[in-house]
Design an enzyme around this catalytic site. Sequence first.
Site, short mmCIF file in Angstrom:
data_model
loop_
_atom_site.label_atom_id
_atom_site.label_comp_id
_atom_site.label_asym_id
_atom_site.label_seq_id
_atom_site.Cartn_x
_atom_site.Cartn_y
_atom_site.Cartn_z
N LYS A 83 0.84 -1.20 0.00
CA LYS A 83 0.00 0.00 0.00
C LYS A 83 0.88 1.25 0.00
O LYS A 83 1.77 1.40 0.83
CB LYS A 83 -0.92 0.01 1.22
N ILE A 84 0.59 2.13 -0.95
CA ILE A 84 1.35 3.35 -1.14
C ILE A 84 0.40 4.54 -1.06
O ILE A 84 -0.66 4.52 -1.69
CB ILE A 84 2.03 3.36 -2.53
#
Length: 215
Positions: A83-84
């Site tokens: 997750k960014i």
Amino acid sequence: MEFFIDTANLDEIREAQAYGLIDGVTTNPTLFSREKGDWREIAQAVCNEVEGPVSLEVVGLKAEEMVREAKELVKFGSNVVVKIPMIPEGIKAVRTLTEMGIKTNVTLVFSPLQALLAAKAGATYVSPFVGRLDGIAQDGMHLIHEIMTIFNNYGFATKVLVASVRHPRHVVDAATMGAHTVTVPFKVLMSFTQHPLTDSGLESFLADWNKVVQK
């Protein structure tokens, strides 16, 4: 449609899996903060427990930090999706990670343009937060409609992962719009089976069956 469960709680994950209801898991720092024990041990256990995608989030704010963290996170398992955050440095990190073959989930998406940028960078998933938009008197599901239209117009392979789901209607609307995935808390997931007419109908059938048995 894929159902992901939004939790870092192993008991919730196992119960949902026992019903055959989930295809993957999403986590974030807040969810890990609610659990007892070392987050690394919990993350490893979740990745071992689930065959489908498991989203684990970076906390760095510079692209190079995110890439470095991502390389460590994928060591938990081949099913890890990193997750960014949807920030300029995050988009740079997504491009780099995509080129490295690492799957990404761009989180904290609140506009169609943010989703478009993430897709152009090669994100595996984008996570629009519908409940948080509803909470500030905006229409979260309209955002899903816009993103799906854009992605379909241009044939992006990026999947729309509807997040911040607060109630079953969000899921129904997302499915109607063709969203690929929703991630929901355990309580919301289990509410999918519930309807007052189901309860009253079952009660009526059982009462009538008792009359049959007593004849």
